[in-house]
Design a protein around this motif. Structure first.
Motif, PDB file in Angstrom:
ATOM      1  N   LYS A  45       0.834  -1.205   0.000  1.00 59.55           N
ATOM      2  CA  LYS A  45       0.000   0.000   0.000  1.00 59.55           C
ATOM      3  C   LYS A  45       0.868   1.253   0.000  1.00 59.55           C
ATOM      4  CE  LYS A  45      -4.010   1.980   2.363  1.00 59.55           C
ATOM      5  NZ  LYS A  45      -4.960   1.819   3.500  1.00 59.55           N
ATOM      6  N   ARG A  98       1.115   4.148  -2.924  1.00 59.38           N
ATOM      7  CA  ARG A  98       0.913   5.591  -2.706  1.00 59.38           C
ATOM      8  C   ARG A  98       2.103   6.394  -3.236  1.00 59.38           C
ATOM      9  NH1 ARG A  98      -3.285   3.654  -1.692  1.00 59.38           N
ATOM     10  NH2 ARG A  98      -4.731   4.074   0.022  1.00 59.38           N
ATOM     11  N   ASN A 117       1.850   6.469  -6.960  1.00 59.45           N
ATOM     12  CA  ASN A 117       0.845   7.435  -7.420  1.00 59.45           C
ATOM     13  C   ASN A 117       1.390   8.856  -7.357  1.00 59.45           C
ATOM     14  OD1 ASN A 117      -1.032   5.422  -7.877  1.00 59.45           O
ATOM     15  ND2 ASN A 117      -2.062   5.683  -5.898  1.00 59.45           N
ATOM     16  N   ASP A 156      -0.944  11.845   0.590  1.00 61.17           N
ATOM     17  CA  ASP A 156      -1.362  10.455   0.780  1.00 61.17           C
ATOM     18  C   ASP A 156      -0.150   9.542   0.988  1.00 61.17           C
ATOM     19  OD1 ASP A 156      -3.984  11.207   0.489  1.00 61.17           O
ATOM     20  OD2 ASP A 156      -4.160  10.562  -1.605  1.00 61.17           O
ATOM     21  N   ALA A 157       0.894   9.775   0.188  1.00 59.64           N
ATOM     22  CA  ALA A 157       2.110   8.955   0.291  1.00 59.64           C
ATOM     23  C   ALA A 157       2.793   9.175   1.637  1.00 59.64           C
ATOM     24  CB  ALA A 157       3.068   9.294  -0.853  1.00 59.64           C
ATOM     25  N   GLN A 193       0.760   7.542   4.479  1.00 58.12           N
ATOM     26  CA  GLN A 193       0.845   6.083   4.469  1.00 58.12           C
ATOM     27  C   GLN A 193       2.226   5.607   4.926  1.00 58.12           C
ATOM     28  OE1 GLN A 193      -1.338   3.709   4.211  1.00 58.12           O
ATOM     29  NE2 GLN A 193       0.270   2.159   4.428  1.00 58.12           N
TER      30      GLN A 193
END
Length: 204
Positions: A106, A110, A113, A139-140, A143
């Protein structure tokens, strides 16, 4: 062995925290008033480095998972007290498995992306691309921090078990020394009694 595994995961944590610092810097740079379209390329290169570190870090975590799974089986075979088995199983083996999958994939997704947002050539509007990259970057970063926090919980549990093992070993050494001292005192008493009375007192 457990101390060695702890040391290896601590190294992973240090590398991930370094990557978090770099990732945070990239997201800060996106907010700069001096940002230009040409800056997206170097930023993307930095996120690629982060992905490479994540790949190596996951490999180390997976190795630790395999080793601790074996340790857990050995504890069960040797019928070690249930508390330690539960601690290893619930706070080390199980979380490591969840960190290996899905946490690492995950996180890499991220970061990937974020890199795609920085490399996106289909967006001709600079502000639109920056806005998309800012969201993907956040988001990265979030996470990756989640991954770091979860791994830190595991290393804390490992450290707790290592400290407990050391305390148990220390208590055993103290107990052994006390037994040895009692044996020495018993022998000295017997020698003194023999000197005083010519022989050891008879047992009734």
């Amino acid at each position: 062995e457990e101390e060695n595994l702890y040391g290896r995961l601590e190294e992973v944590l240090n590398r991930l925290q370094d990557m978090q610092t770099k990732l945070t810097q990239v997201t800060y740079d996106l907010d700069s008033a001096n940002l230009k379209p040409d800056n997206f390329g170097p930023m993307s290169a930095r996120t690629e480095e982060i992905d490479q570190i994540l790949d190596k870090a996951q490999a180390t975590v997976r190795e630790a998972l395999v080793d601790y799974t074996r340790i857990l089986q050995e504890l069960k075979i040797n019928q070690v007290k249930g508390e330690k088995i539960n601690e290893v199983q619930d706070h080390i083996v199980k979380p490591l498995g969840e960190i290996d999958d899905p946490a690492f994939p995950k996180t890499r997704d991220r970061v990937g992306n974020f890199r795609k947002a920085l490399d996106d050539k289909n967006i001709n509007d600079f502000n639109q691309q920056r806005s998309g990259a800012q969201k993907a970057g956040k988001d990265a970063k979030d996470q990756l921090q989640n991954l770091i926090d979860r791994l830190r919980q595991v290393t804390d549990a490992m450290q707790g078990l290592i400290d407990l093992n050391k305390l148990i070993e220390s208590a055993r050494e103290i107990e052994k020394k006390e037994r040895d001292q009692r044996d020495i005192m018993d022998r000295l008493v017997k020698v003194l009694l023999n000197d005083l009375f010519g022989d050891e007192p008879k047992k009734k």
